[in-house]
Design an enzyme around this catalytic site. Structure first.
Site: not given
Ligand code: PMP
Length: 404
Positions: A122, A199, A202, A225, A362
């Site tokens: 991401h 990270d 998910q 999430k 993203c």
């Molecule tokens: N890493 C992953 C794998 C994600 O799916 C996301 C959110 N789509 C993020 C980081 C970023 O999370 P946040 O926007 O809640 O900071």
């Protein structure tokens, strides 16, 4: 846990007041809907118990401080951490990664050092390191993926050298649902003396995480999430790392003593929580973890795995559909339809009450690797069931009819 009956039994739609009948919410990877238990915890915190934390000398504030610190304890237990002092509350995974980059990264990285990321990260696990690259001169390497979209740890093993100081990888891909062997990734990083950040955005709501079993150095996730509120997330780090890290932001609550001559810092985790924190967010996250654990992550994982299998089976029967990611993806299915832009897929599905995500998620470097500008993505949560999969498949068939 894979039969239709089991799935129907596990679906918890009734706990989620913002999901009306006939609406098929398939965008949980972006953000999860909130169970009534979380909504109640937030309403109670603002409507009955509210006061600041850590400063008040009156009873209400002392009680709120106890509740806020209980949330930290709850997160520590949820992650298998040794101590609640290893849990820093942040706004979300994005802030957690920026915090590590700007504190640990700036203090520990220098020209000649290298960081290993992967092709599927991401943007929030890419861009903070690029900002640090500009400040420290560290080089960034990109680990490739296997044919079915997993981070290729054999390739990582071959790439890693003693110049690598950090490996930063997604536990579960937000596009492909592919699951990292986090323990092996950690062993590979540690073998060359590198630290590893995982990270878990998910992973935490789908398969859970045990930082002690993984052995990693940093683990991050976002509360929203995990069926909790927005604006609250977690950086977990080993105590010895947090203790040695300089502050992130300056302000109230993160100091020991302030004078114009010299200011000294509070110990971790307070050192990293400048200003009035997201008090109610932490309490909502506590309620979310209680809710998720009352159902059980093994059940949630089995439930979502079954939905993924059914969705993949249904979509692979439609000629022009191209499916991405592995068969055993955790709760997420990305796909494309030949000749149809994913935004059109999303718009047509929305007319049928099916909410999916369409775009680059993203993860533009991953789109480049897949050789598509964007994908359509269906992602599942504990409120989804066979009905949602059927609505998705019906909607996709309609898209293919419209586009001939
Ligand atoms: N890493 C992953 C794998 C994600 O799916 C996301 C959110 N789509 C993020 C980081 C970023 O999370 P946040 O926007 O809640 O900071």
């Amino acid at each position: 846990m894979s039969s239709v009956v089991d799935i129907a039994e596990l679906s918890r739609r009734a706990d989620f007041p913002a999901i009306p009948d006939g609406w098929h919410y398939l965008d949980t990877a972006a953000t999860a809907q909130k169970p009534q238990a979380v909504i109640d915890a937030i309403a109670q915190a603002y409507g009955r118990d509210y006061a600041t934390v850590h400063r008040g000398v009156y009873r209400r504030s002392a009680d709120m401080t106890i509740a806020y610190e209980a949330a930290r304890q709850r997160v520590a237990r949820f992650l298998g951490a040794r101590s609640a002092d290893e849990v820093v509350f942040v706004r979300g995974a994005t802030e957690a990664i920026n915090l590590v980059a700007q504190t640990w990264g700036v203090a520990n990285l220098k020209p000649g050092d290298r960081i290993l990321l992967s092709q599927l990260e991401h943007h929030s696990n890419i861009v903070p390191w690029q900002l640090i690259q500009e400040r420290t001169g560290v080089a960034i390497d990109v680990c490739p993926l296997t044919a079915d979209g997993c981070i290729d740890l054999d390739a990582a093993e071959a790439m890693l050298t003693d110049r690598h100081k950090l490996v930063a990888l997604a536990h579960v891909s937000n596009v492909l649902g592919s699951v990292l062997d986090a323990r092996r990734a950690t062993e590979l990083a540690h073998r060359v003396g590198a630290r590893i950040l995982i990270d878990g955005c998910q992973a935490v709501p789908r398969i859970g995480a045990d930082v002690a079993a993984i052995g990693c150095d940093f683990y991050v996730f976002s509360g929203h999430k995990l069926y909790g509120p927005t604006g609250i997330g977690v950086l977990w780090a080993k105590a010895e790392l947090l203790d040695a890290m300089p502050p992130y932001q300056g302000g109230g609550s993160m100091i020991d003593r302030v004078t114009f001559a010299k200011t000294t810092w509070a110990p971790a985790p307070q050192r990293f929580e400048a200003g009035t924190p997201n008090i109610v967010g932490a309490l909502g996250l506590h309620a979310a973890i209680d809710y998720v654990e009352s159902i059980g992550l093994p059940f949630i994982h089995a439930h979502e795995a079954a939905l993924v299998r059914k969705a993949r089976a249904a979509l692979s029967g439609i000629n022009s559909v191209r499916l991405f990611g592995p068969e055993d993806a955790a709760g997420i299915v990305s796909f494309a339809i030949e000749g149809v832009h994913p935004h059109d897929i999303g718009t047509i599905l929305d007319e049928d009450g099916v909410a999916i995500r369409a775009g680059h998620h993203c993860a533009q470097p991953l789109m480049e690797h897949l050789d598509v500008p964007a994908t359509a993505r269906a992602s599942f949560g504990i409120y989804n069931d066979d009905d949602d999969v059927a609505a998705l498949a019906r909607g996709i068939e309609r898209v293919t009819r419209i586009f001939g």
